[in-house]
Design an enzyme around this catalytic site. Structure first.
Site, PDB file in Angstrom:
ATOM      1  N   PHE A  90      -1.426  20.091   3.025  1.00  0.00           N
ATOM      2  CA  PHE A  90      -0.536  20.819   2.123  1.00  0.00           C
ATOM      3  C   PHE A  90      -1.335  21.411   0.977  1.00  0.00           C
ATOM      4  O   PHE A  90      -2.356  20.855   0.568  1.00  0.00           O
ATOM      5  CB  PHE A  90       0.539  19.872   1.583  1.00  0.00           C
ATOM      6  CG  PHE A  90       1.341  19.219   2.664  1.00  0.00           C
ATOM      7  CD1 PHE A  90       2.448  19.847   3.215  1.00  0.00           C
ATOM      8  CD2 PHE A  90       0.967  17.983   3.172  1.00  0.00           C
ATOM      9  CE1 PHE A  90       3.170  19.257   4.236  1.00  0.00           C
ATOM     10  CE2 PHE A  90       1.685  17.376   4.198  1.00  0.00           C
ATOM     11  CZ  PHE A  90       2.793  18.021   4.724  1.00  0.00           C
ATOM     12  N   ASN A 120       1.465  -0.724   5.799  1.00  0.00           N
ATOM     13  CA  ASN A 120       0.372  -0.321   6.677  1.00  0.00           C
ATOM     14  C   ASN A 120       0.186  -1.391   7.756  1.00  0.00           C
ATOM     15  O   ASN A 120      -0.133  -2.541   7.455  1.00  0.00           O
ATOM     16  CB  ASN A 120      -0.915  -0.161   5.849  1.00  0.00           C
ATOM     17  CG  ASN A 120      -1.990   0.591   6.602  1.00  0.00           C
ATOM     18  OD1 ASN A 120      -1.754   1.676   7.107  1.00  0.00           O
ATOM     19  ND2 ASN A 120      -3.170   0.000   6.675  1.00  0.00           N
ATOM     20  N   THR A 124       4.883   2.391   1.614  1.00  0.00           N
ATOM     21  CA  THR A 124       4.778   2.188   3.064  1.00  0.00           C
ATOM     22  C   THR A 124       4.087   0.866   3.374  1.00  0.00           C
ATOM     23  O   THR A 124       3.275   0.377   2.594  1.00  0.00           O
ATOM     24  CB  THR A 124       3.997   3.332   3.734  1.00  0.00           C
ATOM     25  OG1 THR A 124       2.682   3.425   3.146  1.00  0.00           O
ATOM     26  CG2 THR A 124       4.725   4.652   3.580  1.00  0.00           C
ATOM     27  N   TYR A 150       2.813  -8.028   2.873  1.00  0.00           N
ATOM     28  CA  TYR A 150       1.515  -8.403   3.413  1.00  0.00           C
ATOM     29  C   TYR A 150       1.593  -9.749   4.127  1.00  0.00           C
ATOM     30  O   TYR A 150       2.153 -10.719   3.614  1.00  0.00           O
ATOM     31  CB  TYR A 150       0.468  -8.478   2.293  1.00  0.00           C
ATOM     32  CG  TYR A 150       0.274  -7.172   1.555  1.00  0.00           C
ATOM     33  CD1 TYR A 150      -0.011  -6.004   2.260  1.00  0.00           C
ATOM     34  CD2 TYR A 150       0.377  -7.107   0.170  1.00  0.00           C
ATOM     35  CE1 TYR A 150      -0.179  -4.797   1.600  1.00  0.00           C
ATOM     36  CE2 TYR A 150       0.206  -5.904  -0.506  1.00  0.00           C
ATOM     37  CZ  TYR A 150      -0.066  -4.754   0.226  1.00  0.00           C
ATOM     38  OH  TYR A 150      -0.237  -3.558  -0.430  1.00  0.00           O
ATOM     39  N   GLY A 171      -3.253  -1.125   2.539  1.00  0.00           N
ATOM     40  CA  GLY A 171      -3.522   0.266   2.876  1.00  0.00           C
ATOM     41  C   GLY A 171      -4.180   0.977   1.701  1.00  0.00           C
ATOM     42  O   GLY A 171      -4.850   0.359   0.871  1.00  0.00           O
ATOM     43  N   GLU A 200       1.478   3.861   9.273  1.00  0.00           N
ATOM     44  CA  GLU A 200       2.214   3.536   8.053  1.00  0.00           C
ATOM     45  C   GLU A 200       3.718   3.691   8.260  1.00  0.00           C
ATOM     46  O   GLU A 200       4.169   4.692   8.822  1.00  0.00           O
ATOM     47  CB  GLU A 200       1.751   4.425   6.913  1.00  0.00           C
ATOM     48  CG  GLU A 200       0.283   4.244   6.561  1.00  0.00           C
ATOM     49  CD  GLU A 200      -0.152   5.147   5.437  1.00  0.00           C
ATOM     50  OE1 GLU A 200       0.107   4.806   4.267  1.00  0.00           O
ATOM     51  OE2 GLU A 200      -0.741   6.206   5.729  1.00  0.00           O
ATOM     52  N   ARG A 213       7.179  15.845  13.692  1.00  0.00           N
ATOM     53  CA  ARG A 213       6.187  16.919  13.545  1.00  0.00           C
ATOM     54  C   ARG A 213       4.786  16.340  13.633  1.00  0.00           C
ATOM     55  O   ARG A 213       4.597  15.111  13.611  1.00  0.00           O
ATOM     56  CB  ARG A 213       6.347  17.637  12.201  1.00  0.00           C
ATOM     57  CG  ARG A 213       6.118  16.757  10.977  1.00  0.00           C
ATOM     58  CD  ARG A 213       6.138  17.554   9.684  1.00  0.00           C
ATOM     59  NE  ARG A 213       6.045  16.684   8.512  1.00  0.00           N
ATOM     60  CZ  ARG A 213       4.917  16.238   7.980  1.00  0.00           C
ATOM     61  NH1 ARG A 213       3.748  16.558   8.545  1.00  0.00           N
ATOM     62  NH2 ARG A 213       4.910  15.457   6.915  1.00  0.00           N
TER      63      ARG A 213
END
Length: 390
Positions: free
Chosen positions: A362, A273, A271, A344, A259, A332, A357
């Protein structure tokens, strides 16, 4: 017309600065365009929605992207509007503006919001505002000129000279705040008003614009605190979620691929991906961009670490990550309590349970981190309750 109870400074907020309804609107429009054309709308295009409203702004974006075909564009506009109404229940506050408005109201200042939205959206927002702020009234933008009295500070994200008389604007302290990371069309319009304060960071607001002593901002970190637990009052801010109707229909399975590497490097939220497999791609593409949570497990080739054979609570981000304005859609997954491991080549199955949400931009990395702490803490609570109920 909204009455004021005292002669202290009036503080007026554009409702889109208090509640992040704009992200819901833009992400739904972006998904519609991407499905039809494979194009990715850049975040600066959100200014078109902001300045023209729900229907007109959606129509222009569809037209600009070649989706105008006679009456068909009107059908698409209505489809987007219906989706916005459907997801309005999970609108979240913008945390920094929430902190500001809450403190201003607690000091006895007159705090109100104004809105261009239709009556049914405003009714939901009023309910949301009442929960978050013990009741801040919402005025229609068309009635705002009659409502305002000086001294007044107006926080806006648009060209309010469209609906407020020039003579009145001259008497106000106008603070323009852009909700897009990079400058957009609206920023150029605002810059033409030399007496407007164009604010890049909310914490930099001068005291004379507020009528009280300096606002007490929390100490934000640039790295996520995984041990943070929300207080009862903080839980209220993030309590509105959507439980997905059928978990088996919201399963994504795919190989872990390289990622962007930002999760570990910038945020301390490593994270995985995922590239959804053929059987999962249709499901992945159908999901609204946003933040979800669910249960994650390894399938196929098992990791050598036997501790990784169980189900994990997962915090999931789907979409274009508008804060970084990615050009490609990503899927992710953050595995709770699993750090410093690379997966991986392994295959993960994610069973989504809740949508928390929509994705948003931001104003700073620390604001992003603060919101992620709310997301992760909420995910843990929701999934723990879900596991206990099974």
């Amino acid at each position: 017309m909204i009455s004021k109870s005292n002669d202290k400074r009036l503080i007026v907020f554009d409702i889109r600065l208090l509640c992040d309804i704009e992200s819901i609107h833009f992400d739904i429009t972006r998904k519609c365009v991407n499905e039809a054309t494979k194009r990715t709308l850049p975040m600066r295009d959100i200014s078109i929605l902001r300045n023209q409203g729900l229907d007109a702004g959606t129509k222009e974006l569809l037209v600009l992207n070649g989706l105008a075909d006679g009456s068909d564009v009107e059908v698409k506009v209505k489809t987007v509007a219906a989706e916005v109404y459907k997801y309005i229940a999970i609108v979240k506050p913008r945390l920094l503006f929430h902190i500001l408005a809450k403190q201003l109201a607690s000091h006895g200042l007159n705090v109100i919001a104004y809105s261009h939205y239709e009556e049914d959206i405003n009714k939901h927002l009023e309910k949301n505002i009442a929960t978050l702020y013990d009741g801040i009234p919402i005025a229609k933008s068309s009635e705002l000129a009659e409502t305002i009295k000086t001294p007044c500070t107006l926080f806006t994200s648009e060209d309010c000279s469209k609906f407020l008389p020039a003579a009145l604007l001259e008497e106000l302290k106008v603070v323009y705040f852009c909700t897009v990371k990079d400058k957009c069309q609206m920023c150029e319009v605002a810059a033409a008003h030399s007496d407007w304060l164009m604010l890049g960071k909310l914490e930099n607001i001068p005291d004379e614009y507020l009528g009280i002593d300096k606002i007490k901002w929390p100490r934000f970190s640039s790295k996520v605190d995984h041990s943070k637990k929300l207080t009862k009052s903080e839980e209220v801010l993030w309590q509105s979620t959507i439980k997905l109707p059928n978990v088996s229909e919201c399963q994504i399975q795919g190989e872990v691929v390289k990622g962007f590497g930002r999760g570990s490097r910038l945020l301390m939220v490593p994270t995985a991906n995922i590239s959804p497999g053929k059987e999962s791609k249709e499901t992945a593409d159908s999901l609204m961009p946003g933040v979800y949570c669910g249960f994650v497990e390894f399938v196929g080739k098992a990791p050598e670490d036997k501790e990784l054979s169980k189900k994990y609570k997962g915090f999931v981000s789907i979409g274009w990550c508008p804060h970084f304005d990615n050009s490609s859609k990503s899927f992710e997954v953050f595995l709770d309590d699993v750090f410093d491991k690379d997966f991986y080549g392994y295959c993960l199955k994610v069973s989504l349970v809740y949508m928390i949400r929509f994705a948003t931009v931001f104003e700073s990395l620390s604001d992003f981190v603060n919101t992620l702490e709310y997301d992760i803490s909420t995910s843990r609570t929701l999934l723990s309750n879900e596991a206990n109920s099974r």
